[in-house]
Write a protein that holds these residues in place. Structure first.
Motif, PDB file in Angstrom:
ATOM      1  N   CYS A   1       7.680 -12.154  -1.743  1.00  0.00           N
ATOM      2  CA  CYS A   1       7.410 -12.126  -3.187  1.00  0.00           C
ATOM      3  C   CYS A   1       7.519 -10.700  -3.724  1.00  0.00           C
ATOM      4  O   CYS A   1       8.035 -10.482  -4.812  1.00  0.00           O
ATOM      5  N   PHE A   2       7.023  -9.741  -2.955  1.00  0.00           N
ATOM      6  CA  PHE A   2       7.107  -8.351  -3.380  1.00  0.00           C
ATOM      7  C   PHE A   2       8.568  -7.909  -3.470  1.00  0.00           C
ATOM      8  O   PHE A   2       8.968  -7.277  -4.439  1.00  0.00           O
ATOM      9  N   LEU A   3       9.350  -8.249  -2.474  1.00  0.00           N
ATOM     10  CA  LEU A   3      10.762  -7.863  -2.483  1.00  0.00           C
ATOM     11  C   LEU A   3      11.497  -8.464  -3.678  1.00  0.00           C
ATOM     12  O   LEU A   3      12.335  -7.809  -4.294  1.00  0.00           O
ATOM     13  N   LYS A   4      11.175  -9.706  -4.030  1.00  0.00           N
ATOM     14  CA  LYS A   4      11.812 -10.368  -5.173  1.00  0.00           C
ATOM     15  C   LYS A   4      11.348  -9.801  -6.515  1.00  0.00           C
ATOM     16  O   LYS A   4      12.047  -9.927  -7.509  1.00  0.00           O
ATOM     17  N   SER A   5      10.169  -9.191  -6.541  1.00  0.00           N
ATOM     18  CA  SER A   5       9.577  -8.719  -7.794  1.00  0.00           C
ATOM     19  C   SER A   5      10.304  -7.519  -8.389  1.00  0.00           C
ATOM     20  O   SER A   5      10.208  -7.273  -9.586  1.00  0.00           O
TER      21      SER A   5
ATOM     22  N   ILE B   1      -1.555  -4.465  -8.286  1.00  0.00           N
ATOM     23  CA  ILE B   1      -2.361  -5.487  -7.618  1.00  0.00           C
ATOM     24  C   ILE B   1      -2.650  -6.639  -8.572  1.00  0.00           C
ATOM     25  O   ILE B   1      -2.585  -7.806  -8.187  1.00  0.00           O
ATOM     26  N   GLU B   2      -2.960  -6.332  -9.824  1.00  0.00           N
ATOM     27  CA  GLU B   2      -3.220  -7.381 -10.814  1.00  0.00           C
ATOM     28  C   GLU B   2      -1.990  -8.279 -10.980  1.00  0.00           C
ATOM     29  O   GLU B   2      -2.104  -9.501 -10.994  1.00  0.00           O
ATOM     30  N   LYS B   3      -0.804  -7.675 -11.073  1.00  0.00           N
ATOM     31  CA  LYS B   3       0.428  -8.451 -11.216  1.00  0.00           C
ATOM     32  C   LYS B   3       0.678  -9.287  -9.964  1.00  0.00           C
ATOM     33  O   LYS B   3       1.062 -10.452 -10.040  1.00  0.00           O
ATOM     34  N   MET B   4       0.464  -8.693  -8.800  1.00  0.00           N
ATOM     35  CA  MET B   4       0.690  -9.396  -7.545  1.00  0.00           C
ATOM     36  C   MET B   4      -0.250 -10.597  -7.418  1.00  0.00           C
ATOM     37  O   MET B   4       0.162 -11.671  -7.005  1.00  0.00           O
ATOM     38  N   ASN B   5      -1.500 -10.421  -7.797  1.00  0.00           N
ATOM     39  CA  ASN B   5      -2.472 -11.513  -7.720  1.00  0.00           C
ATOM     40  C   ASN B   5      -2.174 -12.623  -8.721  1.00  0.00           C
ATOM     41  O   ASN B   5      -2.440 -13.785  -8.449  1.00  0.00           O
TER      42      ASN B   5
ATOM     43  N   CYS C   1       2.960 -15.842  -4.829  1.00  0.00           N
ATOM     44  CA  CYS C   1       2.803 -17.216  -4.332  1.00  0.00           C
ATOM     45  C   CYS C   1       1.404 -17.576  -3.826  1.00  0.00           C
ATOM     46  O   CYS C   1       1.174 -18.708  -3.446  1.00  0.00           O
ATOM     47  N   GLN C   2       0.492 -16.655  -3.798  1.00  0.00           N
ATOM     48  CA  GLN C   2      -0.895 -16.890  -3.358  1.00  0.00           C
ATOM     49  C   GLN C   2      -1.028 -17.085  -1.847  1.00  0.00           C
ATOM     50  O   GLN C   2      -2.058 -17.535  -1.374  1.00  0.00           O
ATOM     51  N   LYS C   3      -0.008 -16.761  -1.075  1.00  0.00           N
ATOM     52  CA  LYS C   3      -0.092 -16.864   0.381  1.00  0.00           C
ATOM     53  C   LYS C   3      -0.639 -15.579   0.999  1.00  0.00           C
ATOM     54  O   LYS C   3      -0.891 -15.529   2.191  1.00  0.00           O
ATOM     55  N   HIS C   4      -0.800 -14.531   0.164  1.00  0.00           N
ATOM     56  CA  HIS C   4      -1.239 -13.242   0.665  1.00  0.00           C
ATOM     57  C   HIS C   4      -2.432 -12.711  -0.114  1.00  0.00           C
ATOM     58  O   HIS C   4      -2.665 -13.107  -1.245  1.00  0.00           O
ATOM     59  N   GLU C   5      -3.143 -11.795   0.520  1.00  0.00           N
ATOM     60  CA  GLU C   5      -4.229 -11.059  -0.119  1.00  0.00           C
ATOM     61  C   GLU C   5      -3.784  -9.618  -0.253  1.00  0.00           C
ATOM     62  O   GLU C   5      -3.031  -9.119   0.579  1.00  0.00           O
ATOM     63  N   PHE C   6      -4.248  -8.953  -1.288  1.00  0.00           N
ATOM     64  CA  PHE C   6      -3.858  -7.579  -1.556  1.00  0.00           C
ATOM     65  C   PHE C   6      -5.103  -6.715  -1.632  1.00  0.00           C
ATOM     66  O   PHE C   6      -6.070  -7.063  -2.293  1.00  0.00           O
ATOM     67  N   SER C   7      -5.067  -5.593  -0.952  1.00  0.00           N
ATOM     68  CA  SER C   7      -6.200  -4.678  -0.998  1.00  0.00           C
ATOM     69  C   SER C   7      -5.699  -3.272  -1.268  1.00  0.00           C
ATOM     70  O   SER C   7      -4.567  -2.914  -0.925  1.00  0.00           O
ATOM     71  N   LEU C   8      -6.560  -2.478  -1.884  1.00  0.00           N
ATOM     72  CA  LEU C   8      -6.217  -1.116  -2.272  1.00  0.00           C
ATOM     73  C   LEU C   8      -7.092  -0.147  -1.494  1.00  0.00           C
ATOM     74  O   LEU C   8      -8.309  -0.321  -1.413  1.00  0.00           O
ATOM     75  N   ASN C   9      -6.456   0.865  -0.921  1.00  0.00           N
ATOM     76  CA  ASN C   9      -7.177   1.886  -0.180  1.00  0.00           C
ATOM     77  C   ASN C   9      -6.793   3.244  -0.758  1.00  0.00           C
ATOM     78  O   ASN C   9      -5.612   3.521  -0.958  1.00  0.00           O
ATOM     79  N   GLU C  10      -7.791   4.083  -1.033  1.00  0.00           N
ATOM     80  CA  GLU C  10      -7.548   5.420  -1.558  1.00  0.00           C
ATOM     81  C   GLU C  10      -7.922   6.434  -0.493  1.00  0.00           C
ATOM     82  O   GLU C  10      -8.975   6.333   0.131  1.00  0.00           O
ATOM     83  N   GLN C  11      -7.031   7.396  -0.261  1.00  0.00           N
ATOM     84  CA  GLN C  11      -7.320   8.458   0.686  1.00  0.00           C
ATOM     85  C   GLN C  11      -6.671   9.741   0.176  1.00  0.00           C
ATOM     86  O   GLN C  11      -5.453   9.797  -0.009  1.00  0.00           O
TER      87      GLN C  11
END
Length: 68
Positions: free
Chosen positions: A12-16, A38-42, A46-56
């Motif tokens: 889905c990301f590749l198609k986006s 992340i908002e757009k992805m959610n 397709c809802q088959k994945h979870e998305f998380s954000l990490n800051e470093q």
């Protein structure tokens, strides 16, 4: 420069058409873009994945993992 990276991209990301690596002048802009991605992805993927954000050190990484 502050970066936003996407790890473990899914179909889905590749198609986006979204970029896997972005750079910004300010940390605030990088965080804002990462949150919008992340908002757009959610909402539109397709809802088959979870998305998380990490800051470093002012850089942001979006992780994609399969839902369980």
């Amino acid at each position: 420069m502050y970066k936003v990276r996407v790890e473990n991209v899914c179909r889905c990301f590749l198609k986006s058409g979204m970029a896997e690596n972005l750079e910004f002048e300010t940390q605030e802009k990088a965080k804002e873009e990462a949150q919008m991605m992340i908002e757009k992805m959610n909402s539109s993927f397709c809802q088959k994945h979870e998305f998380s954000l990490n800051e470093q050190f002012g850089d942001y990484t979006i992780y994609i993992k399969a839902r369980t």
